[in-house]
Scaffold this active site. Structure first.
Site, PDB file in Angstrom:
ATOM      1  CG  HIS A 469      -1.824  -1.176   1.301  1.00  0.00           C
ATOM      2  ND1 HIS A 469      -2.222  -1.753   2.482  1.00  0.00           N
ATOM      3  CD2 HIS A 469      -2.395  -1.920   0.327  1.00  0.00           C
ATOM      4  CE1 HIS A 469      -3.003  -2.789   2.234  1.00  0.00           C
ATOM      5  NE2 HIS A 469      -3.115  -2.916   0.930  1.00  0.00           N
TER       6      HIS A 469
HETATM    7  C1  LIG Z   1       0.003  -7.426  -4.793  1.00  0.00           C
HETATM    8  C2  LIG Z   1      -0.919  -6.319  -4.353  1.00  0.00           C
HETATM    9  C3  LIG Z   1      -2.017  -6.614  -3.550  1.00  0.00           C
HETATM   10  C4  LIG Z   1      -2.862  -5.584  -3.141  1.00  0.00           C
HETATM   11  N1  LIG Z   1      -4.017  -5.902  -2.464  1.00  0.00           N
HETATM   12  C5  LIG Z   1      -4.940  -4.944  -2.247  1.00  0.00           C
HETATM   13  C6  LIG Z   1      -6.232  -5.277  -1.740  1.00  0.00           C
HETATM   14  O1  LIG Z   1      -6.557  -6.439  -1.500  1.00  0.00           O
HETATM   15  N2  LIG Z   1      -7.110  -4.261  -1.551  1.00  0.00           N
HETATM   16  C7  LIG Z   1      -6.797  -2.965  -1.809  1.00  0.00           C
HETATM   17  O2  LIG Z   1      -7.624  -2.086  -1.580  1.00  0.00           O
HETATM   18  N3  LIG Z   1      -5.580  -2.628  -2.269  1.00  0.00           N
HETATM   19  C8  LIG Z   1      -4.669  -3.588  -2.542  1.00  0.00           C
HETATM   20  N4  LIG Z   1      -3.477  -3.253  -3.107  1.00  0.00           N
HETATM   21  C9  LIG Z   1      -3.171  -1.829  -3.325  1.00  0.00           C
HETATM   22  C10 LIG Z   1      -3.967  -1.198  -4.457  1.00  0.00           C
HETATM   23  O3  LIG Z   1      -4.200  -2.120  -5.500  1.00  0.00           O
HETATM   24  C11 LIG Z   1      -3.206   0.033  -4.951  1.00  0.00           C
HETATM   25  O4  LIG Z   1      -3.034   0.926  -3.880  1.00  0.00           O
HETATM   26  C12 LIG Z   1      -3.930   0.785  -6.050  1.00  0.00           C
HETATM   27  O5  LIG Z   1      -4.221  -0.092  -7.118  1.00  0.00           O
HETATM   28  C13 LIG Z   1      -3.068   1.956  -6.517  1.00  0.00           C
HETATM   29  O6  LIG Z   1      -3.705   2.618  -7.564  1.00  0.00           O
HETATM   30  P1  LIG Z   1      -2.917   3.675  -8.447  1.00  0.00           P
HETATM   31  O7  LIG Z   1      -3.867   4.160  -9.461  1.00  0.00           O
HETATM   32  O8  LIG Z   1      -2.244   4.632  -7.560  1.00  0.00           O
HETATM   33  O9  LIG Z   1      -1.731   2.843  -9.148  1.00  0.00           O
HETATM   34  P2  LIG Z   1      -1.791   1.560 -10.085  1.00  0.00           P
HETATM   35  O10 LIG Z   1      -3.118   0.884  -9.997  1.00  0.00           O
HETATM   36  O11 LIG Z   1      -0.587   0.763  -9.755  1.00  0.00           O
HETATM   37  O12 LIG Z   1      -1.685   2.167 -11.552  1.00  0.00           O
HETATM   38  C14 LIG Z   1      -0.564   2.776 -12.107  1.00  0.00           C
HETATM   39  C15 LIG Z   1      -0.567   2.441 -13.597  1.00  0.00           C
HETATM   40  O13 LIG Z   1       0.342   3.288 -14.260  1.00  0.00           O
HETATM   41  C16 LIG Z   1       1.089   2.531 -15.186  1.00  0.00           C
HETATM   42  N5  LIG Z   1       2.358   3.229 -15.407  1.00  0.00           N
HETATM   43  C17 LIG Z   1       3.353   3.428 -14.527  1.00  0.00           C
HETATM   44  N6  LIG Z   1       4.348   4.144 -15.084  1.00  0.00           N
HETATM   45  C18 LIG Z   1       3.962   4.411 -16.343  1.00  0.00           C
HETATM   46  C19 LIG Z   1       4.570   5.120 -17.418  1.00  0.00           C
HETATM   47  N7  LIG Z   1       5.765   5.708 -17.285  1.00  0.00           N
HETATM   48  N8  LIG Z   1       3.898   5.197 -18.611  1.00  0.00           N
HETATM   49  C20 LIG Z   1       2.670   4.628 -18.749  1.00  0.00           C
HETATM   50  N9  LIG Z   1       2.067   3.928 -17.762  1.00  0.00           N
HETATM   51  C21 LIG Z   1       2.701   3.840 -16.566  1.00  0.00           C
HETATM   52  C22 LIG Z   1       1.264   1.196 -14.482  1.00  0.00           C
HETATM   53  O14 LIG Z   1       1.649   0.167 -15.371  1.00  0.00           O
HETATM   54  C23 LIG Z   1      -0.108   1.010 -13.878  1.00  0.00           C
HETATM   55  O15 LIG Z   1      -0.992   0.383 -14.766  1.00  0.00           O
HETATM   56  C24 LIG Z   1      -2.599  -4.239  -3.522  1.00  0.00           C
HETATM   57  C25 LIG Z   1      -1.498  -3.944  -4.329  1.00  0.00           C
HETATM   58  C26 LIG Z   1      -0.664  -4.969  -4.767  1.00  0.00           C
HETATM   59  C27 LIG Z   1       0.489  -4.638  -5.661  1.00  0.00           C
END
Ligand SMILES: Cc1cc2nc3c(=O)[nH]c(=O)nc-3n(C[C@H](O)[C@H](O)[C@H](O)COP(=O)(O)OP(=O)(O)OC[C@H]3O[C@@H](n4cnc5c(N)ncnc54)[C@H](O)[C@@H]3O)c2cc1C
Length: 533
Positions: A469
């Site tokens: 997280h």
């Molecule tokens: C293994 C795991 C288990 C988890 N379990 C849970 C759970 O059970 N419940 C829960 O609530 N949360 C859980 N989480 C946490 C939650 O999923 C994340 O906090 C949330 O998805 C973050 O969202 P975000 O939009 O910030 O980033 P992300 O969803 O990670 O999205 C970022 C996106 O940007 C893309 N990206 C990055 N850099 C670039 C670039 N330079 N150019 C183009 N694209 C790029 C990435 O590929 C990705 O698709 C878990 C996370 C992980 C990794």
């Protein structure tokens, strides 16, 4: 060069929601860039998380720097790299956090982020299918959320928790978080409800939305103090796209600060040392990293047939698969930690400060990821929900393909260390409560010989892992370390926002997928509001 009104970088939990909402307005042309692939077979079936946790096809597979406070280990830092981002490989638990989390953000000077402000957004984004109070739960949003029933083993733990004063809470995303409950699930109709499925599948054929996958954004383009587009590469081929209105970075807590730094926005001395011209000095970029650090306590279960170690291997696995196909409860369509408790470390606290999560089996780690142990047992992780320890994420080179350096500083705050020990003691009290006796439970890790605070802490430093997280590296606020303002605009740059988990000034009390999607939804609403003038 292609020109759009809006460019969104990153199609994860937040970015998919941003692109979906912006492209609802047919007047705007929207480009969504995602570094990872379009689809992957294991994203649909919930148990697929086990197949993706160490899989470079869809996972950035980062690791942290070795640090003395966690025994100089490099911790595994998985992150989704595909449409849906981490929502496509996460553990599927749906937790919003506490009202106090968002009220704190508001009290820090972030207007528009109090619980009263964000509750309508949480409601708008979900379709909650398991009752709950309409004052708190949404019924018509894109994201389907369900509430699975406990099996016999988990029902027994709920009973045991009751015996040590932790009551059952039918909806921890409702009026109160307190208590033990089955994890609400981003699972419905036997399928993972990722943002790729819930937000992008319905939107992807809109004529005004273009989604480019395998598109690694390398930097944002700045003309003076205005962001005018992005440079990216697809299979090594360089491309550029122009945004006439705004660029929204939703690349997540690790890659959003990386992208800002690669674009010359960050700590000047750090950028200069890597030969990157400074376009906007901002001391806070990459700082304020927070995450949950949790030891997994391990328990042997003597009663045959109670855990997935007995019922989920060999022929048992075939039976589980059959149950899955018949849409019956199965380990194949379960949340990674299907039971959780939000508890207080001491009397008198306004809200819970510790999280315990149960996994009804023991797993081991192999080179391709976790696998089910031969020994029958359970795992219970336990940790403080609002850690004070802060780390950082910074680029280590000017190459966008190199992983940034991740330094967590876990347990650097004595309060975090103390609360982790308390959380383990509470886990022990539940697992040894009278209701657990028929299961013939015995402690494997840390082990009953480990009793003093120092001994427990020593074990925690040796075995703890993140619960995935990370937040906070492009923090929202007005202070000198803030990166974006309360409308998520990067301080000192026009036409550039950050919208993802990185903007959280503090970590929410629980898992971070739901608040990240909420941030994406709210960001899109602010962008559209500002466009309307
Ligand atoms: C293994 C795991 C288990 C988890 N379990 C849970 C759970 O059970 N419940 C829960 O609530 N949360 C859980 N989480 C946490 C939650 O999923 C994340 O906090 C949330 O998805 C973050 O969202 P975000 O939009 O910030 O980033 P992300 O969803 O990670 O999205 C970022 C996106 O940007 C893309 N990206 C990055 N850099 C670039 C670039 N330079 N150019 C183009 N694209 C790029 C990435 O590929 C990705 O698709 C878990 C996370 C992980 C990794």
């Amino acid at each position: 060069m292609q020109t759009y009104d809006y460019i969104v970088v990153g199609a994860g939990s937040a970015g998919a929601a941003v692109a979906y909402r912006l492209s609802e307005d047919e007047r705007y042309r929207v480009l969504l860039l995602e570094a990872g692939p379009d689809d992957y077979r294991w994203t649909r079936i919930p148990v697929g998380f086990a197949k993706m946790s160490h899989n470079p096809a869809v996972n950035w597979l980062y690791h942290s720097e070795p640090e003395p406070s966690t025994n100089n280990r490099q911790l595994h830092v998985p992150r989704g790299k595909m449409l849906g981002g981490s929502s496509s490989l996460n553990g599927l638990a749906f937790v919003r956090g506490q009202a106090q989390d968002f009220d704190t953000w508001s009290q820090m000077g972030n207007q528009g982020w109090s619980y009263d402000d964000v509750l309508p957004v949480f409601k708008r984004m979900e379709s909650y299918e398991a009752g709950g109070d309409d004052a708190f739960r949404g019924r018509n949003g894109p994201l389907r959320v369900t509430n699975p029933e406990p099996n016999a083993l988990l029902a027994r733990i709920i009973e045991a928790a009751g015996q040590v004063g932790i009551r059952h809470n039918p909806d921890y995303n409702g009026a109160n978080q307190d208590g033990i409950a089955m994890s609400q699930a981003t699972i419905a109709s036997n399928r993972r409800q990722s943002t790729a499925h819930c937000y992008l599948e319905p939107a992807r054929f809109r004529p005004n939305l273009r989604i480019e996958t395998n598109a690694l954004t390398e930097n944002v383009v700045l003309e003076g103090k205005r962001c005018t587009g992005v440079r990216y590469s697809v299979h090594g081929q360089k491309r550029e796209a122009r945004a006439t209105r705004e660029v929204v970075i939703s690349a997540g807590t690790i890659n959003s600060p990386q992208l800002l730094e690669l674009s010359g926005i960050g700590q000047p001395e750090r950028l200069q040392a890597l030969g990157i011209p400074v376009r906007r000095p901002l001391q806070g970029v990459g700082e304020n990293l927070r995450d949950h650090y949790a030891p997994r306590t391990r328990w042997a279960v003597g009663k045959r047939g109670a855990t997935y170690n007995d019922s989920g291997r060999g022929l048992g696995l075939v039976r589980q698969a059959l149950r899955y196909v018949l849409s019956q409860p199965s380990m194949l369509n379960a949340v990674a930690a299907p039971l959780r408790a939000f508890v207080r470390s001491r009397e008198g606290l306004e809200a819970p400060d510790l999280l315990l999560g149960w996994v009804p089996m023991l797993t081991e780690l192999g080179p391709k990821g976790p696998f089910i142990s031969r020994q029958s047992g359970m795992t219970c992780y336990a940790h403080p929900m609002r850690p004070e320890s802060k780390g950082s994420i910074h680029i280590a080179s000017a190459n966008p393909r190199d992983q940034p350096a991740i330094t967590f500083n876990f347990l650097s705050s004595p309060v975090d260390a103390e609360l982790t020990v308390t959380a383990i003691r509470i886990a022990r009290s539940v697992m040894t409560a009278p209701a657990m006796a028929p299961l013939l439970v015995s402690e494997i890790g840390p082990g009953s010989a480990v009793t003093t605070d120092d001994e427990i802490l020593d074990w925690v430093r040796r075995v703890g892992e993140t619960t995935y997280h990370p937040v906070g590296t492009c923090k929202m606020g007005q202070d000198p370390m803030a990166v974006v303002d309360s409308r998520l605009r990067v301080h000192g740059i026009e036409g550039l926002r950050v919208a993802d988990a990185s903007i959280m000034p503090t970590l929410t009390s629980g898992n971070t997928n739901a608040p990240s999607i909420m941030i994406g939804e709210k960001a899109a609403a602010m962008v559209l509001q500002d466009a309307a003038g």
